[in-house]
Design a protein around this motif. Structure first.
Motif, PDB file in Angstrom:
ATOM      1  N   UNK A 126       0.836  -1.204   0.000  1.00  8.75           N
ATOM      2  CA  UNK A 126       0.000   0.000   0.000  1.00  8.75           C
ATOM      3  C   UNK A 126       0.873   1.257   0.000  1.00  8.75           C
ATOM      4  N   UNK A 127       1.900   1.256   0.843  1.00  8.83           N
ATOM      5  CA  UNK A 127       2.829   2.387   0.892  1.00  8.83           C
ATOM      6  C   UNK A 127       3.484   2.614  -0.466  1.00  8.83           C
ATOM      7  N   UNK A 128       3.921   1.535  -1.086  1.00  4.89           N
ATOM      8  CA  UNK A 128       4.560   1.632  -2.400  1.00  4.89           C
ATOM      9  C   UNK A 128       3.569   2.138  -3.451  1.00  4.89           C
ATOM     10  N   UNK A 129       2.338   1.654  -3.409  1.00  5.71           N
ATOM     11  CA  UNK A 129       1.320   2.061  -4.388  1.00  5.71           C
ATOM     12  C   UNK A 129       1.002   3.548  -4.272  1.00  5.71           C
ATOM     13  N   UNK A 130       0.949   4.055  -3.057  1.00  9.52           N
ATOM     14  CA  UNK A 130       0.691   5.484  -2.865  1.00  9.52           C
ATOM     15  C   UNK A 130       1.810   6.313  -3.480  1.00  9.52           C
ATOM     16  N   UNK A 131       3.058   5.895  -3.247  1.00  8.66           N
ATOM     17  CA  UNK A 131       4.203   6.612  -3.784  1.00  8.66           C
ATOM     18  C   UNK A 131       4.243   6.576  -5.305  1.00  8.66           C
ATOM     19  N   UNK A 132       3.720   5.504  -5.914  1.00  2.00           N
ATOM     20  CA  UNK A 132       3.810   5.325  -7.361  1.00  2.00           C
ATOM     21  C   UNK A 132       2.589   5.845  -8.116  1.00  2.00           C
ATOM     22  N   UNK A 133       1.631   6.448  -7.427  1.00  3.68           N
ATOM     23  CA  UNK A 133       0.400   6.898  -8.069  1.00  3.68           C
ATOM     24  C   UNK A 133       0.168   8.374  -7.812  1.00  3.68           C
ATOM     25  N   UNK A 134      -0.912   8.882  -8.361  1.00  2.15           N
ATOM     26  CA  UNK A 134      -1.303  10.282  -8.160  1.00  2.15           C
ATOM     27  C   UNK A 134      -1.651  10.586  -6.703  1.00  2.15           C
ATOM     28  N   UNK A 135      -1.860   9.538  -5.930  1.00  3.09           N
ATOM     29  CA  UNK A 135      -2.184   9.747  -4.517  1.00  3.09           C
ATOM     30  C   UNK A 135      -1.031  10.391  -3.754  1.00  3.09           C
TER      31      UNK A 135
END
Length: 311
Positions: A174-183
């Motif tokens: 989840x942490x990685x996904x946030x960093x890799x997205x517009x979020x």
């Protein structure tokens, strides 16, 4: 350029309270499990908290920042958040709250590995890799609890512990996904809303399909759900995001390791859980490894600062 402060007394006190709340979360779920299945507990608390966060977004007028481009990242973090708490809710049926909180809070290790692979600026140093090795040794040691007579290697407790590690992997992802997205550029409450909404929808579906819909509103169940919804899912997470916006994340990260310690204390105190020697020793190794990984940057930054003589 936005400057963040070093930790002061106010932030320290707030972090101690937040960590105590986070550590108590697993205990609250387990305490009410006989009256409300854990999957249903998390679905209910997430749904109500999502409504509260949604209202906050409207009141704070975040409409300009909450652009449609964030929905793809929002779906991903919502699913990962749900996977994390499915693992937690099922795992608590097999293992203790003390075990769950230690294994779940190995998430920074998995996040650090993912960020190392994805971003050049997040490369881990040799000291941090040593911390990761120590943490994984700790997981192995904590995982090895003596089996009861007649039990094989795969025990109920080890199944629950493994689900705790799965929850940690989902949290790190989840942490990685946030960093890799517009979020990464979106308001923090919007990210929280996506996580809560995703958990509500998916866990409610899981509860319905598996028949875990029994709802006995005893005093313990009501108190647990109120705590999880208002105090944990809404207030503590918003305070955490507020602290992240004003103080150095590395300093806050080191203080956040009070969470698994408080979780173990609450599990022993409130649920009368027993701790075996291998779990205690392994937990200490896990915590030491995480402190090395997350605290190394702070230590390096402090060494780089010039020494100022006193007048």
């Amino acid at each position: 350029m936005e400057n963040r402060q070093t930790i002061d007394k106010k932030a320290t006190v707030m972090m101690i309270v937040v960590c105590a709340i986070w550590g108590l979360q697993q205990v609250a779920i387990k305490a009410a499990a006989e009256d409300v299945p854990p999957v249903l507990q998390i679905a209910l608390r997430s749904g109500v908290a999502a409504v509260m966060v949604g209202l906050l977004l409207l009141v704070r007028r975040y409409r300009e920042k909450c652009r449609v481009q964030t929905w793809r990242g929002g779906v991903i973090v919502g699913v990962l958040f749900a996977v994390e708490y499915i693992a937690v809710s099922v795992g608590l049926s097999y293992t203790s709250a003390a075990h769950m909180v230690i294994f779940l809070y190995t998430a920074p290790i998995f996040a650090a590995i993912g960020l190392h692979i994805r971003f050049a600026s997040e490369r881990l140093s040799s000291v941090q890799w040593l911390g990761i090795v120590i943490a994984f040794i700790g997981i192995a040691v904590a995982f090895y609890a003596p089996s009861a007579p007649g039990e094989g290697w795969i025990t109920r407790q080890r199944v629950g512990d493994a689900l705790g590690v799965l929850g940690a992997i989902a949290w790190g992802a989840t942490t990685l996904s946030i960093r890799c997205s517009k979020l990464a550029e979106a308001p923090a409450p919007l990210t929280l809303f996506y996580q809560l909404a995703g958990a509500c929808v998916i866990l409610a579906a899981v509860a319905g399909v598996t028949g875990q819909t029994t709802l006995h509103l005893s005093g313990i169940a009501i108190a647990s759900l109120a705590f999880q919804t208002v105090v944990f899912s809404f207030l503590s997470l918003l305070v955490w995001f507020w602290l992240l916006g004003r103080y150095l994340a590395s300093r806050l990260g080191v203080l956040s390791f009070l969470t698994p310690l408080s979780g173990v204390v609450f599990g022993v105190w409130l649920l009368d859980e027993k701790l075996d020697t291998s779990f205690v020793f392994g937990s200490l190794l896990v915590l030491a490894g995480i402190v090395v990984v997350s605290g190394h940057d702070m230590w390096r930054a402090n060494r780089a600062q010039p020494c100022l003589s006193s007048r």
